[in-house]
Design an enzyme around this catalytic site. Structure first.
Site, PDB file in Angstrom:
ATOM      1  N   LEU A  66       0.866  -1.193   0.000  1.00  0.00           N
ATOM      2  CA  LEU A  66       0.000   0.000   0.000  1.00  0.00           C
ATOM      3  C   LEU A  66       0.891   1.228   0.000  1.00  0.00           C
ATOM      4  O   LEU A  66       1.735   1.359   0.885  1.00  0.00           O
ATOM      5  CB  LEU A  66      -0.841   0.031   1.288  1.00  0.00           C
ATOM      6  CG  LEU A  66      -1.779  -1.135   1.565  1.00  0.00           C
ATOM      7  CD1 LEU A  66      -2.276  -1.077   3.003  1.00  0.00           C
ATOM      8  CD2 LEU A  66      -2.949  -1.113   0.596  1.00  0.00           C
ATOM      9  N   HIS A  67       0.730   2.103  -0.979  1.00  0.00           N
ATOM     10  CA  HIS A  67       1.526   3.340  -0.911  1.00  0.00           C
ATOM     11  C   HIS A  67       0.874   4.558  -1.544  1.00  0.00           C
ATOM     12  O   HIS A  67       1.361   5.665  -1.380  1.00  0.00           O
ATOM     13  CB  HIS A  67       2.911   3.125  -1.529  1.00  0.00           C
ATOM     14  CG  HIS A  67       2.911   3.131  -3.026  1.00  0.00           C
ATOM     15  ND1 HIS A  67       2.566   2.035  -3.771  1.00  0.00           N
ATOM     16  CD2 HIS A  67       3.214   4.100  -3.927  1.00  0.00           C
ATOM     17  CE1 HIS A  67       2.664   2.316  -5.058  1.00  0.00           C
ATOM     18  NE2 HIS A  67       3.044   3.568  -5.191  1.00  0.00           N
TER      19      HIS A  67
END
Ligand code: UD1
Ligand code: UDP
Length: 359
Positions: A203-204
């Site tokens: 997740l970014h």
């Protein structure tokens, strides 16, 4: 022929590795310029060490900042190097601020631009990458498309000249470094993981991690997955978890970002991958691992059409359903070329250079 390659963020080191190798094999001189967008060892240097990418010839040292601040500093830096080096081509990869800055600097200096990963669209203008892609495509001279649908998108936008479907250099990298990853990586043993008995998550995107509600829903669903979840943390996620004071359920193992070789092993042996990354969606397909995309849309629609990628956004119920359901078919058509995209990019450029020399 002289080429200047602009890199700066994690996925660009991976995309540049096969292209730089192909340039060297063709005897093309390359100036490698690192913007400094990513700078932690685990976000930058490790990829040079693992992928045999030589040290950058120039490091602009730009670092983090607001979009305007970061892009402006890079623009000035890339302009100076292009003026000094006078390359025949500037190669830019992907859709980051480093991509746009190098392309814009080259365009204003009337230096020819080759954009690798041209024609990709999410049609979501809330994503900074969407602006970077559209603007870069519209000032590029050669548009290297990973897929036919990317080329069709460019035609819809009126870009017809210089469009080449070459395949995906990330597939080249996956094939090129697969055996090395198998040989060198000890990550499964280090984390005490059994193959196909864990989920891998990344997740970014600001859209995901900057929103406490969206991030909370995703982490909630992962916490109820009933099996180990390995989550290598991009620095933006680590920062937001701290700021939002969030803790995670016991089955979720947060680890530092890993190098490319460990990441390939983690992907290949995962039961399923859940991600908001562009590159990781493609790599799950390369490895034949089903993917759940934690975004409202994807640029990599072929993987969805093939049945191997489900786009579910941050919907807790939909995430849980995907984790417990076999949603993918047996067939996995070859969507991203033949593993020779880098050579094809170099062939396009050398042939264009020969024609311009004789005209
Ligand atoms: C960038 C790209 C994104 C790409 C991603 C790949 C843009 C607009 N975004 O997003 O398209 O998918 O890289 O990973 O270009 N940070 C560190 N150490 C680092 C790098 C960053 O701590 O080495 C932290 C900083 O707090 C920084 C934040 O991460 O402000 C975000 O970094 P930035 O490069 O601006 O954007 P990414 O989210 O990494
Ligand atoms: N990657 C990696 N280590 C990690 C997370 C990702 O090596 O801890 C690799 C991944 O295998 C892929 C690339 O980084 O090759 C994807 O980059 P990222 O998700 O940062 O950006 P995006 O592709 O979304 O632009």
């Amino acid at each position: 022929m002289k080429v200047l390659t602009a890199i700066g963020a994690r996925p660009q080191f991976i995309k540049a590795a096969p292209v730089s190798a192909a340039l060297a094999a063709a005897g093309v001189s390359e100036v490698l310029v690192h913007s400094g967008q990513h700078y932690d060892h685990g976000m930058s240097q490790i990829f040079f060490d693992e992928l045999g990418l030589r040290a950058p010839d120039v490091h602009l040292g730009v670092g983090s900042g607001s979009h305007a601040e970061q892009t402006a500093k890079m623009l000035v830096g890339f302009e100076r190097v292009i003026v000094r080096e006078r390359p025949d081509w500037v190669i830019v990869h992907g859709d980051t601020n480093s991509t746009l800055a190098a392309a814009l600097a080259a365009a204003k200096l009337q230096t020819k631009i080759a954009h690798n990963e041209a024609g990709l669209r999410s049609f979501n203008r809330a994503m900074p990458e969407e602006h970077n892609r559209v603007l870069t495509d519209h000032c590029s001279d050669m548009l290297m498309c990973p897929t036919q649908s990317a080329a069709e998108q460019l035609r819809r936008e009126g870009i017809e000249r210089g469009v080449h479907v070459v395949g995906d250099v990330m597939y080249d990298a996956c094939l090129r470094f697969g055996a090395l990853a198998e040989q060198r990586s000890r990550v499964l043993a280090q984390l005490g993981l059994a193959a196909k008995k864990y989920l891998l998550v990344t997740l970014h995107r600001p859209y995901t991690v900057d929103s406490p509600e969206r991030l909370g829903r995703i982490l909630g669903a992962l916490g109820r997955a009933g099996e180990p979840v390995i989550l290598p943390q991009h620095p933006r996620l680590a920062l937001r978890l701290r700021e939002q004071g969030k803790s995670v359920a016991g089955n979720i193992k947060l680890i530092d970002p890993v190098g490319y070789l460990d990441m390939q092993q983690l992907e290949k042996h995962a039961r399923m991958i859940l991600t908001d990354s562009g590159g990781v969606q493609k790599e799950s397909y390369f490895h034949g691992v089903p993917c759940v995309t934690l975004r409202p849309e994807t640029e990599w629609t072929e993987t969805v059409a093939a049945g191997w990628n489900k786009v579910v956004d941050a919907d807790e119920q939909a995430i849980t359903q995907c984790v417990h359901e076999r949603f993918w078919p047996d067939a996995r058509p070859q969507l991203f070329g033949a593993g020779d995209a880098a050579q094809r990019i170099v062939a396009v450029l050398t042939s264009a250079q020969r024609s311009s020399a004789t005209s």
